[in-house]
Scaffold this motif. Structure first.
Motif, short mmCIF file in Angstrom:
data_model
loop_
_atom_site.label_atom_id
_atom_site.label_comp_id
_atom_site.label_asym_id
_atom_site.label_seq_id
_atom_site.Cartn_x
_atom_site.Cartn_y
_atom_site.Cartn_z
N GLU A 73 -42.90 -76.82 121.11
CA GLU A 73 -42.04 -77.36 120.05
C GLU A 73 -42.75 -77.30 118.70
O GLU A 73 -42.14 -77.03 117.68
N TYR A 74 -44.07 -77.57 118.73
CA TYR A 74 -44.83 -77.49 117.47
C TYR A 74 -44.98 -76.04 117.01
O TYR A 74 -44.73 -75.73 115.85
N ILE A 75 -45.38 -75.14 117.92
CA ILE A 75 -45.70 -73.79 117.43
C ILE A 75 -44.45 -73.00 117.05
O ILE A 75 -44.51 -72.10 116.23
N LEU A 76 -43.31 -73.38 117.62
CA LEU A 76 -42.08 -72.67 117.23
C LEU A 76 -41.63 -73.03 115.82
O LEU A 76 -40.71 -72.43 115.28
N LYS A 77 -42.32 -74.01 115.22
CA LYS A 77 -42.02 -74.35 113.81
C LYS A 77 -43.05 -73.71 112.88
O LYS A 77 -42.98 -73.90 111.66
N MET A 78 -44.04 -72.99 113.43
CA MET A 78 -45.08 -72.41 112.57
C MET A 78 -44.50 -71.31 111.68
O MET A 78 -43.54 -70.64 112.07
N VAL A 138 -59.51 -69.21 114.46
CA VAL A 138 -60.00 -68.07 113.66
C VAL A 138 -58.88 -67.54 112.78
O VAL A 138 -59.05 -67.37 111.57
N ILE A 139 -57.71 -67.30 113.41
CA ILE A 139 -56.56 -66.74 112.67
C ILE A 139 -55.65 -67.88 112.18
O ILE A 139 -55.09 -67.82 111.08
N VAL A 140 -55.46 -68.88 113.03
CA VAL A 140 -54.62 -70.05 112.69
C VAL A 140 -55.23 -71.31 113.29
O VAL A 140 -55.98 -71.23 114.26
N ASP A 141 -54.86 -72.46 112.72
CA ASP A 141 -55.36 -73.72 113.26
C ASP A 141 -54.32 -74.33 114.20
O ASP A 141 -53.66 -75.31 113.86
N THR A 142 -54.19 -73.75 115.39
CA THR A 142 -53.26 -74.35 116.36
C THR A 142 -53.92 -75.51 117.10
O THR A 142 -53.24 -76.24 117.81
N ALA A 143 -55.26 -75.69 116.90
CA ALA A 143 -55.96 -76.80 117.58
C ALA A 143 -55.28 -78.13 117.24
O ALA A 143 -55.21 -79.02 118.08
N LYS A 144 -54.74 -78.24 116.01
CA LYS A 144 -54.12 -79.52 115.62
C LYS A 144 -52.86 -79.79 116.44
O LYS A 144 -52.54 -80.93 116.76
N TYR A 145 -52.15 -78.71 116.84
CA TYR A 145 -50.94 -78.89 117.66
C TYR A 145 -51.30 -79.15 119.12
O TYR A 145 -50.65 -79.96 119.78
#
Ligand code: B16
Ligand code: MG
Length: 215
Positions: A81-86, A12-19
């Motif tokens: 590791e992925y989300i800390l690069k968002m 809804v707010i961000v597409d973290t599903a890809k991570y």
């Protein structure tokens, strides 16, 4: 009278599903099977442990509880590791304008997410200050479709469920909102989110009056 809005985070707010997908895919590969994007749809909105159990069903793996914990921890390390690069650029289109409109109209705003990483993500995308209340996976014991996450959000905001609109991208989340007596807007495809009161594709060019007109 509608006084408040509660937003799901992932989808809804961000597409973290890809991570999540990348991190689960790496775990599955290490266990010698693959997951598809279609499989990944089943992981949206459900807790980390339930996601792992669905993944293991897909790979037909039967493992003990201790190993499950090890796998969910290792997936979460990779996911972090992925989300800390968002960056703030990853906030989905139209969200910031919509949040600003709510705040200027004195509508209360909360986050209601299954994720235990919600605060990390909000900090990365610099949206923490928009939410008066954050109820995330660290504050609930029952996963969506149980309404606990949204009921706690409404309680903390001091509003009744029927005075509150929930925005959700997952079927389990829509059910959670409706089970709790909330009004509910699906964000995504009507094919998946048909149970919602109304479905929008995303927040681009969507005003609060557009949403109110659906109720
Ligand atoms: P974490 P949401 C959910 O976030 C995700 O949609 C779901 O795929 C994930 O398994 C769940 O959070 C738990 O996430 O592993 O970070 O605790 O859609 O409820 O904002
Ligand atoms: Mg979601």
């Amino acid at each position: 009278m509608i006084n408040a809005c509660i937003f799901d985070l992932d989808g809804v707010i961000v597409d973290t599903a890809k991570y999540h997908y990348l991190a689960w895919k790496e775990l599955a590969r290490g266990l010698s099977f693959d997951v598809t994007e279609k499989d990944n749809e089943r992981l949206k909105g459900v807790s980390r442990m339930r996601s792992l159990e669905i993944l293991l069903e897909i790979g037909k793996k039967d493992i003990c509880e201790k190993t499950k914990l090890k796998y969910s921890d290792s997936k979460n390390k990779r996911y972090l590791e992925y989300i800390l690069k968002m960056t703030p650029d990853e906030v989905l289109p139209g969200i910031i304008d919509f949040l600003n409109e709510l705040i200027s109209r004195d509508i209360k705003v909360a986050l209601g997410s299954a994720s235990k990483n919600a605060m990390t993500i909000l900090n990365q995308i610099k949206l923490t200050d928009y939410f008066e209340v954050v109820i995330d996976g660290t504050k609930v014991s029952k996963a969506k479709p149980d309404p606990e996450v949204f009921l706690k959000g409404a309680e903390a905001l001091g509003v009744k469920p029927k005075e509150c609109i929930v925005f959700e991208d997952a079927e389990a989340g829509i059910e959670a909102a409706l089970n709790g007596g909330f009004k509910c807007i699906g964000v995504g495809s009507p094919d998946v989110l048909g149970k919602a009161d109304y479905v929008i594709h995303d927040f681009e060019n969507i005003t609060y009056n557009d949403i109110l007109s659906k109720f």
